[in-house]
Design a protein around this motif. Structure first.
Motif, PDB file in Angstrom:
ATOM      1  N   VAL A   1       0.852  -1.186   0.000  1.00  0.00           N
ATOM      2  CA  VAL A   1       0.000   0.000   0.000  1.00  0.00           C
ATOM      3  C   VAL A   1       0.888   1.236   0.000  1.00  0.00           C
ATOM      4  N   ASP A   2       0.649   2.109  -0.951  1.00  0.00           N
ATOM      5  CA  ASP A   2       1.426   3.342  -1.057  1.00  0.00           C
ATOM      6  C   ASP A   2       0.730   4.419  -0.240  1.00  0.00           C
ATOM      7  N   TYR A   3       1.116   4.528   1.042  1.00  0.00           N
ATOM      8  CA  TYR A   3       0.502   5.512   1.932  1.00  0.00           C
ATOM      9  C   TYR A   3       1.086   6.899   1.700  1.00  0.00           C
ATOM     10  N   GLU A   4       0.203   7.885   1.802  1.00  0.00           N
ATOM     11  CA  GLU A   4       0.617   9.278   1.660  1.00  0.00           C
ATOM     12  C   GLU A   4       0.167  10.044   2.895  1.00  0.00           C
ATOM     13  N   LEU A   5       1.047  10.839   3.460  1.00  0.00           N
ATOM     14  CA  LEU A   5       0.713  11.639   4.632  1.00  0.00           C
ATOM     15  C   LEU A   5      -0.369  12.649   4.273  1.00  0.00           C
ATOM     16  N   VAL A   6      -1.498  12.619   5.017  1.00  0.00           N
ATOM     17  CA  VAL A   6      -2.593  13.543   4.728  1.00  0.00           C
ATOM     18  C   VAL A   6      -2.787  14.559   5.845  1.00  0.00           C
ATOM     19  N   TRP A   7      -2.294  14.275   7.040  1.00  0.00           N
ATOM     20  CA  TRP A   7      -2.390  15.233   8.147  1.00  0.00           C
ATOM     21  C   TRP A   7      -1.432  14.821   9.240  1.00  0.00           C
TER      22      TRP A   7
ATOM     23  N   ASP B   1      -2.517  23.455  18.962  1.00  0.00           N
ATOM     24  CA  ASP B   1      -3.024  24.160  17.789  1.00  0.00           C
ATOM     25  C   ASP B   1      -4.552  24.106  17.753  1.00  0.00           C
ATOM     26  N   ALA B   2      -5.191  25.274  17.794  1.00  0.00           N
ATOM     27  CA  ALA B   2      -6.654  25.345  17.819  1.00  0.00           C
ATOM     28  C   ALA B   2      -7.285  24.865  16.518  1.00  0.00           C
ATOM     29  N   ALA B   3      -6.480  24.749  15.454  1.00  0.00           N
ATOM     30  CA  ALA B   3      -7.003  24.201  14.207  1.00  0.00           C
ATOM     31  C   ALA B   3      -7.132  22.681  14.277  1.00  0.00           C
ATOM     32  N   ASN B   4      -6.498  22.101  15.289  1.00  0.00           N
ATOM     33  CA  ASN B   4      -6.499  20.653  15.415  1.00  0.00           C
ATOM     34  C   ASN B   4      -7.206  20.143  16.663  1.00  0.00           C
ATOM     35  N   TRP B   5      -7.180  20.930  17.746  1.00  0.00           N
ATOM     36  CA  TRP B   5      -7.577  20.396  19.049  1.00  0.00           C
ATOM     37  C   TRP B   5      -8.514  21.326  19.801  1.00  0.00           C
ATOM     38  N   THR B   6      -9.483  20.706  20.464  1.00  0.00           N
ATOM     39  CA  THR B   6     -10.309  21.372  21.452  1.00  0.00           C
ATOM     40  C   THR B   6     -10.260  20.529  22.724  1.00  0.00           C
TER      41      THR B   6
ATOM     42  N   SER C   1      -9.996  16.073  18.691  1.00  0.00           N
ATOM     43  CA  SER C   1      -9.988  16.729  17.377  1.00  0.00           C
ATOM     44  C   SER C   1     -11.367  16.768  16.738  1.00  0.00           C
ATOM     45  N   ILE C   2     -12.426  16.551  17.534  1.00  0.00           N
ATOM     46  CA  ILE C   2     -13.788  16.488  16.997  1.00  0.00           C
ATOM     47  C   ILE C   2     -14.130  17.778  16.248  1.00  0.00           C
ATOM     48  N   GLY C   3     -14.706  17.624  15.054  1.00  0.00           N
ATOM     49  CA  GLY C   3     -15.091  18.763  14.234  1.00  0.00           C
ATOM     50  C   GLY C   3     -13.939  19.470  13.573  1.00  0.00           C
ATOM     51  N   LEU C   4     -12.710  19.013  13.828  1.00  0.00           N
ATOM     52  CA  LEU C   4     -11.520  19.682  13.293  1.00  0.00           C
ATOM     53  C   LEU C   4     -10.706  18.754  12.398  1.00  0.00           C
ATOM     54  N   GLN C   5     -10.340  17.606  12.946  1.00  0.00           N
ATOM     55  CA  GLN C   5      -9.560  16.627  12.183  1.00  0.00           C
ATOM     56  C   GLN C   5     -10.219  15.259  12.373  1.00  0.00           C
ATOM     57  N   GLU C   6     -10.911  14.808  11.331  1.00  0.00           N
ATOM     58  CA  GLU C   6     -11.644  13.545  11.379  1.00  0.00           C
ATOM     59  C   GLU C   6     -11.351  12.748  10.112  1.00  0.00           C
ATOM     60  N   PHE C   7     -11.250  11.428  10.252  1.00  0.00           N
ATOM     61  CA  PHE C   7     -10.793  10.601   9.142  1.00  0.00           C
ATOM     62  C   PHE C   7     -11.538   9.266   9.112  1.00  0.00           C
ATOM     63  N   THR C   8     -11.671   8.730   7.908  1.00  0.00           N
ATOM     64  CA  THR C   8     -12.157   7.366   7.700  1.00  0.00           C
ATOM     65  C   THR C   8     -11.048   6.563   7.029  1.00  0.00           C
ATOM     66  N   TYR C   9     -10.596   5.506   7.696  1.00  0.00           N
ATOM     67  CA  TYR C   9      -9.556   4.601   7.207  1.00  0.00           C
ATOM     68  C   TYR C   9      -8.177   5.290   7.145  1.00  0.00           C
ATOM     69  N   GLY C  10      -7.162   4.453   7.022  1.00  0.00           N
ATOM     70  CA  GLY C  10      -5.803   4.942   6.903  1.00  0.00           C
ATOM     71  C   GLY C  10      -4.883   4.325   7.937  1.00  0.00           C
TER      72      GLY C  10
ATOM     73  N   ASP D   1       5.257  13.072  20.773  1.00  0.00           N
ATOM     74  CA  ASP D   1       6.177  13.698  19.819  1.00  0.00           C
ATOM     75  C   ASP D   1       5.432  14.117  18.550  1.00  0.00           C
ATOM     76  N   TYR D   2       4.549  13.236  18.065  1.00  0.00           N
ATOM     77  CA  TYR D   2       3.774  13.568  16.863  1.00  0.00           C
ATOM     78  C   TYR D   2       2.600  12.606  16.727  1.00  0.00           C
ATOM     79  N   ILE D   3       1.629  13.033  15.939  1.00  0.00           N
ATOM     80  CA  ILE D   3       0.548  12.183  15.445  1.00  0.00           C
ATOM     81  C   ILE D   3       0.487  12.381  13.949  1.00  0.00           C
ATOM     82  N   ARG D   4       0.435  11.268  13.174  1.00  0.00           N
ATOM     83  CA  ARG D   4       0.449  11.349  11.717  1.00  0.00           C
ATOM     84  C   ARG D   4      -0.619  10.420  11.139  1.00  0.00           C
ATOM     85  N   VAL D   5      -1.316  10.916  10.128  1.00  0.00           N
ATOM     86  CA  VAL D   5      -2.343  10.133   9.451  1.00  0.00           C
ATOM     87  C   VAL D   5      -1.946   9.974   7.993  1.00  0.00           C
ATOM     88  N   TYR D   6      -1.920   8.718   7.548  1.00  0.00           N
ATOM     89  CA  TYR D   6      -1.613   8.394   6.155  1.00  0.00           C
ATOM     90  C   TYR D   6      -2.820   7.694   5.537  1.00  0.00           C
ATOM     91  N   GLN D   7      -3.020   7.970   4.264  1.00  0.00           N
ATOM     92  CA  GLN D   7      -4.099   7.263   3.542  1.00  0.00           C
ATOM     93  C   GLN D   7      -3.612   6.856   2.164  1.00  0.00           C
TER      94      GLN D   7
END
Length: 361
Positions: free
Chosen positions: A133-139, A150-155, A203-212, A355-361
Protein backbone atom coordinates in the motif's frame (compact mmCIF):
# COMPACT_ATOMS: atom_id res chain seq x y z
CA UNK A 1 0.63 -29.86 11.15
CA UNK A 2 1.49 -31.81 8.01
CA UNK A 3 -2.07 -32.33 6.73
CA UNK A 4 -3.23 -31.10 3.35
CA UNK A 5 -6.83 -31.01 2.12
CA UNK A 6 -7.63 -30.63 -1.57
CA UNK A 7 -11.15 -29.64 -2.61
CA UNK A 8 -11.24 -30.60 -6.27
CA UNK A 9 -13.57 -29.01 -8.79
CA UNK A 10 -15.08 -32.43 -9.58
CA UNK A 11 -16.51 -32.63 -6.07
CA UNK A 12 -13.87 -34.94 -4.62
CA UNK A 13 -12.05 -34.26 -1.35
CA UNK A 14 -8.49 -35.56 -1.00
CA UNK A 15 -6.88 -35.77 2.45
CA UNK A 16 -3.08 -36.04 2.33
CA UNK A 17 -2.12 -37.23 5.80
CA UNK A 18 1.56 -36.34 5.46
CA UNK A 19 2.37 -33.71 2.85
CA UNK A 20 6.07 -33.79 3.74
CA UNK A 21 6.71 -37.20 2.14
CA UNK A 22 5.61 -36.82 -1.47
CA UNK A 23 2.52 -34.59 -1.39
CA UNK A 24 0.20 -37.08 -3.10
CA UNK A 25 2.04 -39.74 -4.93
CA UNK A 26 3.50 -43.13 -4.34
CA UNK A 27 3.99 -42.74 -0.58
CA UNK A 28 0.49 -42.41 0.84
CA UNK A 29 1.43 -43.18 4.43
CA UNK A 30 0.84 -40.76 7.27
CA UNK A 31 -0.74 -40.38 10.66
CA UNK A 32 -3.81 -38.63 12.06
CA UNK A 33 -5.19 -37.93 15.51
CA UNK A 34 -8.65 -37.83 17.02
CA UNK A 35 -10.99 -38.14 19.97
CA UNK A 36 -10.61 -41.31 22.06
CA UNK A 37 -13.67 -43.53 21.64
CA UNK A 38 -14.47 -42.00 18.24
CA UNK A 39 -11.25 -42.27 16.24
CA UNK A 40 -11.51 -46.07 16.45
CA UNK A 41 -13.81 -45.66 13.42
CA UNK A 42 -10.56 -45.30 11.44
CA UNK A 43 -8.83 -48.38 12.86
CA UNK A 44 -6.53 -49.23 15.71
CA UNK A 45 -3.13 -48.00 16.80
CA UNK A 46 -1.72 -44.69 17.84
CA UNK A 47 -0.86 -43.40 21.29
CA UNK A 48 -3.41 -42.48 23.94
CA UNK A 49 -2.77 -39.04 25.43
CA UNK A 50 -5.55 -38.00 27.76
CA UNK A 51 -8.72 -37.77 25.68
CA UNK A 52 -6.76 -37.88 22.40
CA UNK A 53 -5.32 -40.68 20.31
CA UNK A 54 -2.22 -39.38 18.55
CA UNK A 55 -0.17 -40.71 15.61
CA UNK A 56 -2.72 -43.23 14.44
CA UNK A 57 -1.40 -44.65 11.12
CA UNK A 58 -3.69 -43.62 8.28
CA UNK A 59 -3.05 -43.31 4.55
CA UNK A 60 -4.12 -40.63 2.09
CA UNK A 61 -7.70 -41.05 0.91
CA UNK A 62 -10.37 -39.46 -1.26
CA UNK A 63 -14.05 -38.91 -0.46
CA UNK A 64 -16.69 -36.58 -1.91
CA UNK A 65 -17.74 -33.17 -0.66
CA UNK A 66 -20.74 -30.96 -1.26
CA UNK A 67 -21.72 -27.50 -0.05
CA UNK A 68 -25.02 -27.40 1.82
CA UNK A 69 -26.73 -24.69 3.88
CA UNK A 70 -28.88 -26.09 6.70
CA UNK A 71 -30.63 -23.20 8.43
CA UNK A 72 -28.78 -20.86 6.08
CA UNK A 73 -25.35 -21.83 7.50
CA UNK A 74 -22.87 -22.51 4.70
CA UNK A 75 -21.53 -26.00 5.40
CA UNK A 76 -19.07 -28.50 3.90
CA UNK A 77 -20.50 -32.04 4.01
CA UNK A 78 -18.01 -34.88 3.54
CA UNK A 79 -18.98 -38.39 2.46
CA UNK A 80 -18.02 -41.64 4.18
CA UNK A 81 -15.48 -41.20 6.95
CA UNK A 82 -14.11 -37.99 5.44
CA UNK A 83 -12.90 -35.56 8.08
CA UNK A 84 -10.71 -32.49 8.54
CA UNK A 85 -7.64 -32.58 10.79
CA UNK A 86 -8.96 -34.02 14.07
CA UNK A 87 -11.34 -36.97 13.93
CA UNK A 88 -14.52 -36.40 15.95
CA UNK A 89 -17.02 -38.65 14.14
CA UNK A 90 -20.47 -37.11 14.06
CA UNK A 91 -22.17 -35.98 10.88
CA UNK A 92 -18.91 -35.15 9.05
CA UNK A 93 -20.42 -31.73 8.36
CA UNK A 94 -18.29 -28.61 8.89
CA UNK A 95 -20.07 -25.27 9.11
CA UNK A 96 -18.08 -22.46 7.48
CA UNK A 97 -18.34 -20.15 10.47
CA UNK A 98 -16.18 -17.41 8.95
CA UNK A 99 -14.36 -16.85 5.67
CA UNK A 100 -13.81 -13.09 5.86
CA UNK A 101 -10.01 -13.45 6.19
CA UNK A 102 -8.35 -14.08 2.80
CA UNK A 103 -7.04 -17.64 2.38
CA UNK A 104 -8.69 -18.87 5.60
CA UNK A 105 -11.75 -20.87 6.56
CA UNK A 106 -12.89 -21.10 10.19
CA UNK A 107 -14.92 -24.29 10.54
CA UNK A 108 -17.16 -25.69 13.28
CA UNK A 109 -18.45 -29.22 13.79
CA UNK A 110 -20.16 -31.13 16.59
CA UNK A 111 -18.55 -34.41 17.71
CA UNK A 112 -20.21 -37.82 17.54
CA UNK A 113 -20.84 -37.80 21.29
CA UNK A 114 -22.78 -34.56 21.07
CA UNK A 115 -20.49 -33.19 23.78
CA UNK A 116 -18.52 -30.41 22.11
CA UNK A 117 -18.34 -28.09 19.16
CA UNK A 118 -14.85 -28.33 17.66
CA UNK A 119 -13.24 -25.44 15.78
CA UNK A 120 -10.72 -25.62 12.96
CA UNK A 121 -8.87 -23.00 10.94
CA UNK A 122 -7.53 -24.13 7.59
CA UNK A 123 -5.46 -21.94 5.30
CA UNK A 124 -4.54 -22.15 1.63
CA UNK A 125 -1.32 -23.70 0.38
CA UNK A 126 -0.28 -20.61 -1.52
CA UNK A 127 -0.96 -17.35 0.25
CA UNK A 128 -1.70 -14.30 -1.81
CA UNK A 129 1.30 -12.01 -2.11
CA UNK A 130 1.48 -9.12 0.31
CA UNK A 131 -0.28 -6.07 -1.03
CA UNK A 132 2.01 -3.06 -0.98
CA UNK A 133 0.00 0.00 0.00
CA UNK A 134 1.43 3.34 -1.06
CA UNK A 135 0.50 5.51 1.93
CA UNK A 136 0.62 9.28 1.66
CA UNK A 137 0.71 11.64 4.63
CA UNK A 138 -2.59 13.54 4.73
CA UNK A 139 -2.39 15.23 8.15
CA UNK A 140 -0.07 15.51 11.11
CA UNK A 141 0.62 17.52 14.21
CA UNK A 142 4.33 17.61 14.95
CA UNK A 143 3.83 19.79 18.07
CA UNK A 144 6.63 22.11 17.03
CA UNK A 145 5.07 25.44 18.07
CA UNK A 146 5.24 26.21 21.78
CA UNK A 147 2.10 27.23 23.65
CA UNK A 148 -1.41 25.85 23.69
CA UNK A 149 -2.21 22.97 21.31
CA UNK A 150 -3.02 24.16 17.79
CA UNK A 151 -6.65 25.35 17.82
CA UNK A 152 -7.00 24.20 14.21
CA UNK A 153 -6.50 20.65 15.41
CA UNK A 154 -7.58 20.40 19.05
CA UNK A 155 -10.31 21.37 21.45
CA UNK A 156 -10.97 20.18 25.02
CA UNK A 157 -13.20 18.12 27.26
CA UNK A 158 -13.58 20.11 30.48
CA UNK A 159 -15.05 19.35 33.86
CA UNK A 160 -15.10 17.04 36.82
CA UNK A 161 -14.13 13.38 36.59
CA UNK A 162 -16.29 10.34 36.30
CA UNK A 163 -16.89 10.14 32.54
CA UNK A 164 -18.66 6.85 33.14
CA UNK A 165 -15.59 5.17 34.62
CA UNK A 166 -15.42 6.47 38.18
CA UNK A 167 -12.38 8.65 37.47
CA UNK A 168 -11.00 11.13 40.01
CA UNK A 169 -9.68 14.00 37.87
CA UNK A 170 -11.07 17.31 36.73
CA UNK A 171 -10.12 18.17 33.14
CA UNK A 172 -8.86 21.69 32.41
CA UNK A 173 -7.30 23.62 29.54
CA UNK A 174 -4.73 25.22 31.83
CA UNK A 175 -1.11 25.32 30.72
CA UNK A 176 -0.08 23.40 33.83
CA UNK A 177 -2.14 20.45 32.52
CA UNK A 178 -1.64 20.74 28.76
CA UNK A 179 1.03 22.57 26.77
CA UNK A 180 3.21 22.23 23.69
CA UNK A 181 6.80 22.72 24.69
CA UNK A 182 10.16 21.87 23.13
CA UNK A 183 8.59 19.93 20.27
CA UNK A 184 6.30 17.79 22.44
CA UNK A 185 2.69 17.85 23.54
CA UNK A 186 2.71 17.45 27.32
CA UNK A 187 -0.40 16.36 29.20
CA UNK A 188 0.18 16.48 32.96
CA UNK A 189 -1.96 15.08 35.75
CA UNK A 190 -1.48 16.87 39.07
CA UNK A 191 -2.54 16.43 42.65
CA UNK A 192 -4.67 19.37 43.74
CA UNK A 193 -5.17 19.02 47.47
CA UNK A 194 -7.39 15.97 47.87
CA UNK A 195 -8.32 15.93 44.16
CA UNK A 196 -6.56 15.88 40.79
CA UNK A 197 -6.44 17.90 37.57
CA UNK A 198 -5.51 16.71 34.10
CA UNK A 199 -6.34 17.36 30.43
CA UNK A 200 -8.21 15.66 27.61
CA UNK A 201 -7.81 17.10 24.12
CA UNK A 202 -9.85 16.01 21.11
CA UNK A 203 -9.99 16.73 17.38
CA UNK A 204 -13.79 16.49 17.00
CA UNK A 205 -15.09 18.76 14.23
CA UNK A 206 -11.52 19.68 13.29
CA UNK A 207 -9.56 16.63 12.18
CA UNK A 208 -11.64 13.54 11.38
CA UNK A 209 -10.79 10.60 9.14
CA UNK A 210 -12.16 7.37 7.70
CA UNK A 211 -9.56 4.60 7.21
CA UNK A 212 -5.80 4.94 6.90
CA UNK A 213 -2.68 4.43 8.97
CA UNK A 214 -2.28 6.41 12.20
CA UNK A 215 1.04 6.72 14.03
CA UNK A 216 1.48 8.30 17.46
CA UNK A 217 4.89 8.54 19.09
CA UNK A 218 4.48 8.85 22.85
CA UNK A 219 6.12 8.45 26.24
CA UNK A 220 3.76 7.47 29.03
CA UNK A 221 3.40 8.36 32.72
CA UNK A 222 4.78 5.91 35.28
CA UNK A 223 2.83 6.71 38.46
CA UNK A 224 0.43 4.21 39.94
CA UNK A 225 -3.15 5.24 39.26
CA UNK A 226 -2.51 7.11 36.01
CA UNK A 227 -4.57 5.93 33.07
CA UNK A 228 -3.16 7.35 29.81
CA UNK A 229 -4.99 6.83 26.52
CA UNK A 230 -4.53 7.59 22.83
CA UNK A 231 -7.83 6.76 21.20
CA UNK A 232 -10.60 7.53 18.73
CA UNK A 233 -14.39 7.95 18.75
CA UNK A 234 -16.86 8.03 15.88
CA UNK A 235 -17.59 11.59 14.79
CA UNK A 236 -21.32 10.92 15.25
CA UNK A 237 -20.77 10.57 19.01
CA UNK A 238 -22.72 13.77 19.85
CA UNK A 239 -25.86 12.38 18.16
CA UNK A 240 -25.76 8.58 18.72
CA UNK A 241 -23.69 8.40 21.91
CA UNK A 242 -21.33 5.66 23.07
CA UNK A 243 -20.82 2.82 22.24
CA UNK A 244 -22.98 3.14 19.12
CA UNK A 245 -20.46 5.61 17.66
CA UNK A 246 -17.64 3.06 17.99
CA UNK A 247 -14.34 3.42 19.84
CA UNK A 248 -10.79 2.49 18.80
CA UNK A 249 -8.23 2.47 21.60
CA UNK A 250 -4.84 2.72 19.93
CA UNK A 251 -3.12 2.74 23.33
CA UNK A 252 -4.36 2.42 26.89
CA UNK A 253 -2.36 1.59 29.98
CA UNK A 254 -3.72 0.59 33.33
CA UNK A 255 -2.72 2.33 36.53
CA UNK A 256 -1.16 -0.79 37.99
CA UNK A 257 0.74 -2.32 35.05
CA UNK A 258 3.12 0.00 33.24
CA UNK A 259 4.75 -2.84 31.28
CA UNK A 260 1.67 -3.61 29.16
CA UNK A 261 -0.32 -1.72 26.55
CA UNK A 262 -3.90 -2.44 25.54
CA UNK A 263 -5.47 -2.18 22.07
CA UNK A 264 -9.27 -2.44 22.04
CA UNK A 265 -12.33 -1.75 19.90
CA UNK A 266 -15.80 -1.10 21.36
CA UNK A 267 -19.17 -1.02 19.62
CA UNK A 268 -22.90 -1.57 20.15
CA UNK A 269 -23.80 -5.13 19.22
CA UNK A 270 -27.23 -4.78 17.61
CA UNK A 271 -28.92 -4.39 20.97
CA UNK A 272 -27.62 -7.67 22.41
CA UNK A 273 -24.93 -5.98 24.49
CA UNK A 274 -24.60 -2.35 25.54
CA UNK A 275 -20.83 -2.58 25.09
CA UNK A 276 -19.40 -5.23 22.84
CA UNK A 277 -15.63 -5.18 22.62
CA UNK A 278 -12.56 -7.01 21.44
CA UNK A 279 -9.00 -6.28 22.49
CA UNK A 280 -5.55 -7.68 23.08
CA UNK A 281 -2.52 -6.69 25.15
CA UNK A 282 1.21 -6.70 24.53
CA UNK A 283 4.30 -6.11 26.63
CA UNK A 284 6.02 -2.73 26.38
CA UNK A 285 9.39 -2.02 27.99
CA UNK A 286 10.47 1.40 29.25
CA UNK A 287 7.16 2.98 28.26
CA UNK A 288 7.68 5.88 30.68
CA UNK A 289 11.31 6.57 29.80
CA UNK A 290 11.36 6.00 26.02
CA UNK A 291 9.12 6.98 23.11
CA UNK A 292 7.27 4.11 21.46
CA UNK A 293 5.17 4.05 18.30
CA UNK A 294 1.49 3.29 18.87
CA UNK A 295 -0.31 2.82 15.58
CA UNK A 296 -3.24 1.37 13.66
CA UNK A 297 -3.88 0.34 10.09
CA UNK A 298 -7.62 0.73 9.50
CA UNK A 299 -9.56 -0.30 6.41
CA UNK A 300 -13.00 -1.59 5.49
CA UNK A 301 -11.57 -5.09 5.91
CA UNK A 302 -9.84 -4.83 9.30
CA UNK A 303 -8.44 -2.77 12.16
CA UNK A 304 -4.88 -3.71 13.14
CA UNK A 305 -3.26 -2.19 16.23
CA UNK A 306 0.53 -2.28 16.58
CA UNK A 307 3.28 -1.40 19.02
CA UNK A 308 6.54 -0.30 17.39
CA UNK A 309 5.26 -1.63 14.03
CA UNK A 310 4.54 -5.11 15.49
CA UNK A 311 0.81 -5.97 15.21
CA UNK A 312 -0.78 -7.45 18.33
CA UNK A 313 -4.51 -6.96 17.79
CA UNK A 314 -6.59 -7.42 14.62
CA UNK A 315 -10.35 -7.09 14.30
CA UNK A 316 -12.09 -8.07 11.06
CA UNK A 317 -14.19 -5.09 10.02
CA UNK A 318 -17.52 -5.27 8.20
CA UNK A 319 -20.57 -3.20 7.34
CA UNK A 320 -22.14 -4.36 10.62
CA UNK A 321 -19.57 -2.38 12.64
CA UNK A 322 -19.49 1.40 13.16
CA UNK A 323 -15.87 1.56 11.95
CA UNK A 324 -16.66 2.75 8.43
CA UNK A 325 -17.13 6.49 8.92
CA UNK A 326 -15.20 9.47 10.25
CA UNK A 327 -13.49 9.20 13.65
CA UNK A 328 -11.73 11.85 15.72
CA UNK A 329 -8.75 11.59 18.09
CA UNK A 330 -8.57 11.93 21.87
CA UNK A 331 -5.46 12.12 24.09
CA UNK A 332 -5.74 12.21 27.86
CA UNK A 333 -4.60 11.03 31.28
CA UNK A 334 -7.35 9.91 33.64
CA UNK A 335 -6.77 9.27 37.32
CA UNK A 336 -8.10 6.17 39.02
CA UNK A 337 -11.34 4.70 37.72
CA UNK A 338 -11.93 1.31 36.16
CA UNK A 339 -8.49 1.03 34.53
CA UNK A 340 -6.57 3.53 36.64
CA UNK A 341 -7.28 1.70 39.86
CA UNK A 342 -5.78 2.80 43.16
CA UNK A 343 -3.88 6.09 42.99
CA UNK A 344 -0.54 6.27 44.78
CA UNK A 345 -1.21 8.26 48.00
CA UNK A 346 2.12 10.05 47.46
CA UNK A 347 1.22 11.09 43.88
CA UNK A 348 2.12 14.66 42.99
CA UNK A 349 2.21 14.81 39.18
CA UNK A 350 3.10 12.84 36.07
CA UNK A 351 3.20 13.56 32.34
CA UNK A 352 2.48 11.91 29.00
CA UNK A 353 4.54 13.35 26.14
CA UNK A 354 3.55 13.04 22.48
CA UNK A 355 6.18 13.70 19.82
CA UNK A 356 3.77 13.57 16.86
CA UNK A 357 0.55 12.18 15.44
CA UNK A 358 0.45 11.35 11.72
CA UNK A 359 -2.34 10.13 9.45
CA UNK A 360 -1.61 8.39 6.16
CA UNK A 361 -4.10 7.26 3.54
Amino acid sequence: YDDRFIFNTDGTFTYITNNTNDDAGTDTSGTVFGRDGLVSDLGSGGTLNGADVENLPYSDYTEDYVLIAPGGAETISLSGLGFISYYIGGSHNYEIFDRSVPNELVLRSTDGNGEFDWWFTITSEEEEPDVVVDYELVWSDEFDTDGAPDAANWTYDLGAGGWGNGEAQTYTDNAENVIVEGGFLKITAKADGSSYTSARIKSIGLQEFTYGKVEISAKLPSAQGTWPALWMLGANFPTVGWPACGEIDIMEQTGGDKNTTLGTCHWFDNGTAANASYGETTAVANASTEFHLYSIIWSEESIQISLDDVPFMTLSNSADFPFNADFFFIMNIAMGGTLGGTIDPAFTEDTMEVDYIRVYQ
